[in-house]
Design an enzyme around this catalytic site. Sequence first.
Site, short mmCIF file in Angstrom:
data_model
loop_
_atom_site.label_atom_id
_atom_site.label_comp_id
_atom_site.label_asym_id
_atom_site.label_seq_id
_atom_site.Cartn_x
_atom_site.Cartn_y
_atom_site.Cartn_z
N CYS A 51 0.82 -1.21 0.00
CA CYS A 51 0.00 0.00 0.00
C CYS A 51 0.86 1.26 0.00
O CYS A 51 2.03 1.25 0.40
CB CYS A 51 -0.96 0.00 1.18
SG CYS A 51 -0.28 0.64 2.70
N CYS A 53 0.85 3.89 1.88
CA CYS A 53 1.37 4.40 3.15
C CYS A 53 2.62 3.64 3.58
O CYS A 53 3.46 4.17 4.29
CB CYS A 53 0.32 4.43 4.24
SG CYS A 53 -0.53 2.89 4.57
#
Length: 140
Positions: A51, A53
Site C-alpha cells: 500500500c 502508506c
Amino acid sequence: MKISMYDPNITDRMRKELTDAGVQELRTPEEVDKALKNMAGTAMVVVNSVCGCAAGGARPGVVMSLKSPKRPEKIYTVFAGQDKEATEQARTYFIGYPPSSPAVAILKDGKVVHMMPRHEIEGRSADEIANSLAKAYEKI
C-alpha cells in the site's frame, strides 16, 4: 507454486528497501516461530505492505529509525499479501491487536510493548514515523 497478484519486480524492491537496511525477512511460519517463540530481549517486526502508506512512510520511516542510538536488538519483517502464512504467524504474537498492514510491532521478551498500526502510519511523513519509533525505542 504460489502466485502473487503483484509483479515481483515491484515487491522485490519493497523487500529490498528493508533488507538493505539490515532487516531480516521472515518468509515462513517456521522462520517466524524460530525468531519470536520464547524470545528474550527486544525485537521489532515490520509488517510490510504494497500500500501507498507503506511506501511513503512506513518503510522509509523504519529505515530512518534504525539510525537511533537505542533500538531493538533484532529487527524482522514479514510481507502481508506476499508471504501470507508468515504474516499470519507473526500476527499471533501481537496479542490484543487486530491485523494491520503496514504495521510495526515492538516486542520485549515476546510481548508487544508498542504497536504502530496502519492508522498511525497513514498521513504521516517518514520523519514523523521515524521519530515516533525512536521514542518507543527509548522506552524498551
